[in-house]
Motif scaffolding. Structure first.
Motif: not given
Length: 575
Positions: A32-58
């Motif tokens: 199978p093809a191997r795919v690495a998904i890097l955590p997206f860089d998030v630029h925001a005033e508030k803590d958006m860790t949930f958004l970063q992890e959510g994108i990875l999972d989705m």
């Protein structure tokens, strides 16, 4: 009748032939093809860790395909990512892909302006056989992030892996039991549940419902990411936002112009030690030239204009000498192969102004070496005489402003050019002649962290004199009437310390003369960081002007820490 030995030989040969066929078919059963998904860089005033992890999972769940596509474990990917510090963008992605023996790497970033989310991502083939697959979208709320991520995953599955996947509908929040509030009533914000599925977090917004609406009315501003501050007008807008990669440098200025005379606009990007020239080409922000870095000077301002009249725009760089107590500005010009210094160093600050009555004007203000202020000298129109630049008409008497925070043009739509500049207390003033101000703002705006250090008057005491912030005159909606663009910063120290400033929030504001004062028309969302410079120009060569902002998100003032800056571009709807 054949003997048993013949049957044995025949069966053995058939077995061997079957094995050969199996091995020959083995390549068809590829790993199978191997795919690495890097955590997206998030630029925001508030803590958006949930958004970063959510994108990875989705993305992981949508790309994984049994026996076809293997998504590399998150912890393994993050460990490889930590080992390539000092790299960013596609270079970092390819290095991580190599370490993980991945076939593809998916990376990107999200920029949050209030409720608006800009998604910028790319899928790259580590081998380089396939062209990168880019993706860009801007949403008007957290709930729209999921469909966009779905769309990108579907595009990857179809274009890269040849997999047809049915579009997933956007999930609605699960129905509640018991008493339910009326639909028009906003439910009270609740603490975020860390065990909640990432998609539900995104649908709910992931943050408490205390954020400001993007605009009062979309028709009031040239971009939906801006806030209207005036009655509804005729200006509507597209919503595109562009963001550059992070620069591990302190951006101090920018300007846009055709500096190599090839018919395309370039962005001249100034950092404290370097002059770089970039061009937007095929959606990529590419560096096309760069000067040797300075070791002793500090660059504080840059402007572009053909003042010497040879048809090639010059690059005017205002610069401080060693110890920041002298000025050693210079001028660059393209020779056909490189950018050479054609003038300087000289102890004058420079700014370019574009006027309706005088054309392109070079402004200058001298800095005396022993002077105790950057506001003392007069502002002049400057003239090229042979290979030298000399002062001409005096436009503003001394003691009024420093030219780094000033401009010249028809700010009031009167048909005549005036000086518009900040004074030493960061109040905007308008001058129709070299004497007293015709108008003065009652509020403080602007704000800058660039400073001059006069000679010490007391042992052990180093005084800082802060330069005023840039102000620009432009015509965004192209109606023949000038608008004024200013930046405003929030000082965490509330201007209580003479020698210390700390800016953590900023926004740009558009003003227009109403016959009595400069009235606010709209402003951008408040962003985290400091605005170093800005420009309304066609920086991407699409035939339309955009608003380009240089944002410093990390000053790098502490020892052994890097500055971090980036560029943000907004499309503008011109009527």
């Amino acid at each position: 009748m054949k003997n048993p030995s013949y049957r044995l030989i025949r069966n053995t040969l058939l077995t061997l032939f079957s094995l050969l066929l199996l091995f020959a078919a083995a390549p068809a059963l590829a790993a199978p093809a191997r795919v690495a998904i890097l955590p997206f860089d998030v630029h925001a005033e508030k803590d958006m860790t949930f958004l970063q992890e959510g994108i990875l999972d989705m993305l992981g769940s949508r790309l994984a395909w049994q026996d076809k596509v293997e998504v590399i474990n998150k912890s393994e990917t993050k460990a490889a990512l930590a080992s390539v510090e000092g790299f960013d963008g596609q270079s970092r992605a390819l290095l991580v892909g190599g370490k993980l023996q991945a076939d593809y790497v998916l990376f990107g970033s999200l920029t949050v302006f209030g409720e608006s989310v800009s998604i910028d991502a790319k899928m790259v083939d580590v081998s380089g056989r396939q062209a990168p697959l880019p993706f860009f979208a801007q949403t008007r709320g957290m709930g729209e992030v999921i469909p966009q991520i779905n769309q990108f995953a579907t595009t990857i599955n179809t274009s890269v892996f040849g997999r047809e996947v049915a579009q997933r509908p956007t999930a609605a929040p699960a129905p509640q039991t018991g008493n339910v509030a009326a639909p028009q009533v906003q439910p009270a914000s609740q603490a975020q549940n860390p065990r909640m599925h990432p998609e539900k977090i995104l649908i709910s917004g992931g943050t408490q419902s205390d954020s400001t609406p993007i605009i009062a009315s979309q028709a009031d501003t040239p971009n939906p990411a801006f806030l209207s501050t005036a009655p509804a007008g005729a200006v509507g807008g597209g919503s595109t936002t562009w963001k550059s990669r992070n620069f591990k440098k302190l951006i101090t200025g920018l300007d846009v112009g055709d500096v190599d005379n090839d018919g395309f606009q370039e962005v001249v990007l100034l950092t404290d030690k370097l002059v770089s020239i970039y061009r937007m080409q095929n959606g990529q922000f590419l560096k096309v030239a760069e000067t040797a870095p300075t070791r002793t000077s500090t660059y504080i301002g840059v402007d572009i204009g053909d003042v010497n009249g040879n048809g090639i725009p010059e690059i005017y760089v205002s610069s401080l000498g060693p110890n920041k107590n002298t000025v050693d500005s210079f001028v660059l010009e393209y020779t056909g192969k490189e950018y050479n210094r054609i003038y300087g160093p000289d102890n004058w600050y420079y700014r370019i102004a574009r006027t309706i009555d005088h054309g392109v004007v070079l402004l200058g203000q001298r800095q005396l070496t022993a002077d105790n202020s950057v506001f003392t000298e007069a502002v002049h129109e400057m003239i090229w005489q042979g290979s030298s630049i000399v002062p001409g008409t005096r436009l503003l008497s001394g003691g009024k402003t420093n030219l780094i925070g000033g401009t010249y043009g028809d700010a009031t739509n009167s048909g005549n050019s005036q000086i518009l500049a900040y004074d030493s207390s960061d109040r905007l003033r308008l001058y129709s002649g070299p004497g007293e101000a015709d108008w003065e703002d009652s509020d403080i705006s602007g704000g800058n962290l660039l400073f001059y250090t006069p000679r010490k008057t007391e042992p052990g005491y180093e005084k800082k004199i802060y330069y005023p912030m840039r102000v620009r005159i432009t015509d965004i909606d192209r109606d023949g009437k000038a608008e004024i663009m200013i930046a405003s910063h929030e000082d965490r120290l509330r201007n209580m310390l003479e020698n210390q400033r700390s800016f953590n929030k900023a926004h740009l504001e558009c003003l227009q003369w109403d016959g009595v004062t400069f009235a606010s028309q709209w402003k951008t969302q408040t962003v985290k960081g400091r605005i170093a410079d800005f420009k309304v120009a066609d920086y991407d060569n699409d035939g339309q002007d955009e608003l380009l902002i240089a944002l410093v998100t990390k000053e790098g003032a502490a020892i052994f820490t890097d500055s971090i800056s980036r560029l943000i571009g907004f499309d503008l709807n011109q009527q």
